[in-house]
Every structure is written in C-alpha cells, then in structure tokens.
Design an enzyme around this catalytic site. Structure first.
Site, short mmCIF file in Angstrom:
data_model
loop_
_atom_site.label_atom_id
_atom_site.label_comp_id
_atom_site.label_asym_id
_atom_site.label_seq_id
_atom_site.Cartn_x
_atom_site.Cartn_y
_atom_site.Cartn_z
N MET A 41 0.85 -1.19 0.00
CA MET A 41 0.00 0.00 0.00
C MET A 41 0.89 1.24 0.00
O MET A 41 1.91 1.27 0.68
CB MET A 41 -0.90 0.03 1.23
CG MET A 41 -1.76 1.30 1.33
SD MET A 41 -2.75 1.40 2.83
CE MET A 41 -1.50 1.87 4.03
N ASN A 42 0.48 2.29 -0.78
CA ASN A 42 1.10 3.60 -0.57
C ASN A 42 0.02 4.68 -0.50
O ASN A 42 -0.88 4.56 0.33
CB ASN A 42 2.25 3.90 -1.54
CG ASN A 42 1.93 3.85 -3.01
OD1 ASN A 42 1.64 2.79 -3.55
ND2 ASN A 42 2.02 4.98 -3.68
N ASP A 43 0.06 5.72 -1.32
CA ASP A 43 -0.74 6.93 -1.11
C ASP A 43 -2.21 6.67 -0.76
O ASP A 43 -2.89 5.90 -1.44
CB ASP A 43 -0.76 7.78 -2.38
CG ASP A 43 0.63 8.10 -2.90
OD1 ASP A 43 1.62 7.77 -2.24
OD2 ASP A 43 0.70 8.69 -3.99
N TRP A 67 6.01 -2.40 -4.50
CA TRP A 67 5.21 -1.64 -5.46
C TRP A 67 5.07 -2.40 -6.77
O TRP A 67 6.01 -3.01 -7.27
CB TRP A 67 5.89 -0.28 -5.70
CG TRP A 67 5.07 0.69 -6.49
CD1 TRP A 67 4.26 1.65 -6.00
CD2 TRP A 67 5.00 0.79 -7.92
NE1 TRP A 67 3.66 2.35 -7.03
CE2 TRP A 67 4.10 1.84 -8.23
CE3 TRP A 67 5.59 0.10 -8.98
CZ2 TRP A 67 3.79 2.22 -9.53
CZ3 TRP A 67 5.27 0.46 -10.28
CH2 TRP A 67 4.38 1.52 -10.55
N PHE A 99 -3.47 5.26 -10.79
CA PHE A 99 -2.63 6.04 -9.86
C PHE A 99 -3.51 6.91 -8.95
O PHE A 99 -4.73 6.83 -8.96
CB PHE A 99 -1.64 6.89 -10.66
CG PHE A 99 -0.33 6.20 -10.93
CD1 PHE A 99 -0.21 4.82 -10.96
CD2 PHE A 99 0.82 6.94 -11.16
CE1 PHE A 99 1.00 4.18 -11.22
CE2 PHE A 99 2.04 6.33 -11.42
CZ PHE A 99 2.14 4.96 -11.44
N SER A 100 -2.87 7.78 -8.18
CA SER A 100 -3.56 8.53 -7.12
C SER A 100 -4.60 9.51 -7.65
O SER A 100 -4.56 9.93 -8.81
CB SER A 100 -2.53 9.28 -6.28
OG SER A 100 -1.74 8.37 -5.56
N ASP A 171 -2.22 12.88 -10.01
CA ASP A 171 -2.74 13.04 -8.66
C ASP A 171 -3.79 14.14 -8.54
O ASP A 171 -3.65 15.08 -7.73
CB ASP A 171 -1.60 13.28 -7.65
CG ASP A 171 -0.47 12.29 -7.78
OD1 ASP A 171 -0.71 11.19 -8.30
OD2 ASP A 171 0.67 12.63 -7.39
N GLU A 222 4.07 16.14 -6.12
CA GLU A 222 3.06 15.10 -6.20
C GLU A 222 1.92 15.38 -5.21
O GLU A 222 2.05 16.20 -4.31
CB GLU A 222 3.66 13.73 -5.87
CG GLU A 222 4.70 13.22 -6.84
CD GLU A 222 5.13 11.80 -6.52
OE1 GLU A 222 5.07 10.95 -7.42
OE2 GLU A 222 5.55 11.55 -5.37
#
Length: 500
Positions: A41-43, A67, A99-100, A171, A222
């Site tokens: 998991m990230n953002d 990732w 993506f985010s 983002d 970002e």
C-alpha cells in the site's frame, strides 16, 4: 477448593500480559493505524465522507508486498480509527494503472451519473507509453459509484484530461468551488501545480499554474490538495504539495502554502517553505472530502527512501492517524496546525496523571504505565528553558528518543537505536524540527503504536511522524533532563487495539 481458586486467579493474572501480547500476532502490525491485511500500500486516495461512513481508497498492489501495477484498494470506517478492508475498487485497464486521485460526492448531479453519486477522479498511468518515453503516459480519468462505493463504473469517455506532453502529470484533487458553481482540480505537473475547472467533471479547462518559483524543488511535486480554512474571520486557502525527494529530513515530505484562491489563480502570502510534518514518515497527505467545517488529513506513513524495504510481513505500509487541521498566528507569521482527531479518544483505557513534577536526571514511569504493548498517548506540558527528552525503550536496549534541544530551539526524534535498522543505510537517524511557538511552556502530545511515534508539539504547530521496528514492544518510558526541569502536567493513557 479455596487454594485451587487462588491458584487459578494467580495463573490468570500472570497470563494476562501474555494473552494481551497475542493480540499482536504479526510483528510490527499497527493496532490503530490502517494497514491492508496483506501486500503493498502507498498513497491514500479518494478520501471522502458519505452518510456516516469514511471511505479510504489507497494505492494498492494485491500480488506482492513491493510496489507494482497500481489498483485502488478500499477501506471504510465510522470513526477513522477502526477500519474494515473492502474489495478492490478500481483495477488497471487498457488505459493503464490506477494512480492517485480523489473522490467527491456529486450532490447536484453535475456529471449526470445520478444525484449523490460518488465520483472518483484519478490518474491513468500507461506503462507502455512510459517505456516509449513519449512524455504522455499519464492522463486523468473518472469513475462513478451509485451504491456508496460498493461497485464502480469507469466513464466511457476516459481520459477526461489528456496529457499535453508532461512526464509527471498526476494526482488530481478535486473540490467544489461554490462562488463560481464549478469543480476545481489541483493537479501535480512535474515541478508545479496546474489548476483546472469543470462544470460537469467531464470537460476541463486549464486555469493557471503555481509554484515555478515557490517552495521546495528538491524533487518531483506530487499529491497536491487545495482547501479553505476560516481563521479570525477570514478565509485562508491552503495548498499542500507533497515532494519526493527534498524533505527537510531527506526523502519524501509534504510542504504547504497559505494564501488566496479566486477560482482561477492561487496566490501565496508566504515567502518561506513550510512543512506539514518534519518527520520522515508522512507522505502523500491529503484531506477528506465532504466533512463540513472540519478539515481532516491523513498521510502515508512511510518514505520512498525505504518503503520497499521495511521489515514487515505479509503487508507493507500504514497510514498516519487522522488529524484535524487549523491555523495559528505566531508573531507576524501564519502556520498550519494539525492535532489528533477527537475520535482517537475512544482508544483510551487505563492511565494516570501527574502535576508539578521536578525531573533532575531521569524520571522512570514504567512502573506507573504498566503497559507491555507499547501503545500509548502521552499529553504533557514542559518548561522551554532547558533540554529534555522522553525515552521509549525495551529490555533489548532498543530506544526511540523524543526531545527538545533548547540551544537549537528544535524538537527531535532519534530512532538511531530503535531496533531493526539494517534494511536501509539511511534509516537509523536523528530527525529535527524547528520550534515556532514563543510561549514559555511546551505542550506535547505523543501517540505511540507498535511501530510508530507521532509528535504534536505546541498544539500542532510542529509535527513529526517516524516509524521504527523494535525487537519487542517499547514497554518502558522515562523523562530525562540533565540540568533539571519541571513537568507542569502529565497525562498518560494506555491505548487499546482497534484491529478487528
């Protein structure tokens, strides 16, 4: 019979710490910070509040704990403390990885998908175009849900914003701008922020750029965010820009700007670079949508410097606790503040309080805390006239030191002896943060989980978040001052696990 009962009671009493420890079956597993059950998991993405439920979406790779091709994971909560992991919301498709981005509640049905539709706005990242080095591998797309996030339909007209030839173009954070009855998108575009506007979330118009000559530029910009906060009768606009690398203590971090936004252009009122968090483990931090007068922020509790190497299994990464944002004036300067949300109080269990305690050398609190889990909240007020430190430690000699250096007028977190350090050469370090308040006393709040410490100093004027990986829980606690200091007030609470 009486002797047997007494023996059984003694056995239960002796076993209690062991039984409590069994709640922590996976080493380093956070107990009140969100983590996926397994894998990477990230953002945090698409954070939004709807009909009593907080929705947390997040960058997720379900096939490995490093990732990989990004999906949107999904978790829900009624209080931002206890989270339930839901099925994956968005999967990669022919336009690329997911993506985010952000999510909004379309109360007025501006997009035509339905009143109160939940709409996700995200970046499509095409790995094939990335390899071809066209500079056009990222574009913006939308998806909608008519059942409060349970199922999602991607818009057939995606992408809604095509890439104009910018390699880092991602983002999108979207909010409704009521004065002009339009949606505003804050987008990270390489080394700056670009604002777009739309009436229907489908057709977008570029409005302006910000940041070419402002702020830190030690890395790519970002995960931005733009929102207003009322302060002393005025509306102040806050622009958060995460940056990697280039943080104040190396690696990933979040900076912020304060100023004005007129629906087209953001104008900053500050010349200096200000940081959201001076620790190394609060990145991609953005706010929840649709929370009314409250502005609530949550970040990814890691750093790209070592995120793929941290020694957790079968998952990697957690989120910070939710934090309520505000503003405070110090002298002629205005700062963003962040403090733990009040919902966190539900975790408080046993504890104790002290008043006017003089510390010369060391005050060992371990016998009072009676806490073998290492989970606690500590609220205290100290004098600012001299150095002091708060030491978390265990029987193995691992320690994390949180303190104040009077000569430098800095707070610090030192994790250089915190346990498992060998996975990355820069992890073992002491991180510092400036003190902004001019008050004679220093109020501090410390929130400790199994593998993290979050410091909120001077009522949130200075914030630090650091992760660490001890051999065993940090069950010992002490306050130290070589020259001597008075602790005006101290309140300690053992925190219970929120993991279900």
């Amino acid at each position: 019979m009486k002797k047997i009962i007494i023996c059984l009671l003694l056995i239960c009493a002796l076993a209690r710490p062991f039984l409590m420890a069994q709640d922590f079956q996976e080493k380093y597993r956070p107990q009140f910070h969100f983590t996926p059950k397994a894998n990477w998991m990230n953002d945090p993405n698409g954070m939004v509040y709807l009909n009593g439920t907080y929705h947390l979406f997040y960058q997720y790779y379900p096939n490995d704990k490093i990732w990989g091709p990004m999906h949107w994971g999904h978790a829900t909560s009624s209080d931002m403390i206890s989270w339930k992991e839901q099925p994956i919301a968005l999967y990669p498709d022919s336009l690329g990885y997911i993506f985010s981005g952000s999510a909004v509640v379309d109360k007025n049905n501006t997009a035509g998908f339905g009143k109160d539709a939940l709409i996700a706005i995200f970046t499509h990242h095409d790995p094939v175009l990335e390899q071809q080095k066209t500079g056009k591998h990222e574009s913006q797309s939308i998806a909608y849900s008519l059942d409060e996030g349970k199922s999602w339909t991607k818009y057939k007209g995606n992408p809604v914003i095509k890439n104009p030839g910018i390699s880092d173009f991602r983002d999108p954070k979207v909010r409704w701008f009521e004065p002009q009855k339009k949606w505003v998108m804050t987008l990270a575009t390489k080394d700056r922020i670009t604002f777009y506007s739309s009436a229907d979330l489908k057709s977008w118009m570029r409005e302006s750029d910000f940041g070419v000559n402002e702020g830190g530029h030690g890395g790519v910009w970002e995960c931005p965010d733009l929102f207003p906060i009322k302060h002393e009768g005025k509306e102040i606009w806050v622009l958060i820009v995460n940056i990697n690398p280039g943080g104040p203590n190396k690696g990933s971090a979040g900076q912020y700007f304060l100023g004005n936004f007129d629906g087209k252009t953001f104008t900053s009122n500050s010349k200096e670079t200000k940081w959201l968090d001076y620790g190394t483990d609060n990145y991609a931090a953005v706010t929840f949508a649709n929370t009314g007068d409250r502005t609530i922020l949550m970040g990814w509790m890691s750093n790209w410097q070592y995120a793929n190497q941290v020694p957790t299994d079968p998952w990697r990464s957690a989120n910070t606790i939710a934090r309520q944002l505000g503003l405070k004036t110090v002298g002629k300067e205005l700062y963003l503040t962040s403090v733990p949300v009040q919902e966190l109080d539900v975790l408080n269990t046993t504890g104790f309080s002290l008043k006017k305690v003089k510390v010369k050398g060391q005050l060992d609190l371990t016998d009072k805390t009676k806490n073998n889990t290492g989970l606690f909240r500590l609220d205290l007020t100290m004098e600012s006239r001299t150095d002091f430190s708060i030491v978390l430690s265990n029987q193995q000699g691992n320690e994390v030191i949180v303190g104040y250096d009077k000569a430098a007028n800095q707070f610090y977190i030192d994790r250089s002896k915190s346990g498992n350090l060998g996975f990355e050469k820069g992890f073992a370090a002491k991180h510092v943060a400036p003190r902004f308040s001019q008050a004679s006393n220093i109020p501090l709040t410390l929130i400790a989980d199994a593998a993290s410490i979050e410091l909120f100093a001077d009522n949130g004027l200075t914030v630090m978040t650091d992760i660490f990986f001890p051999e065993n829980p940090m069950s010992k606690l002490s306050v130290k001052s070589v020259s001597g200091i008075t602790v005006d007030s101290l309140k300690y609470a053992v925190l219970k696990s929120a993991v279900k």
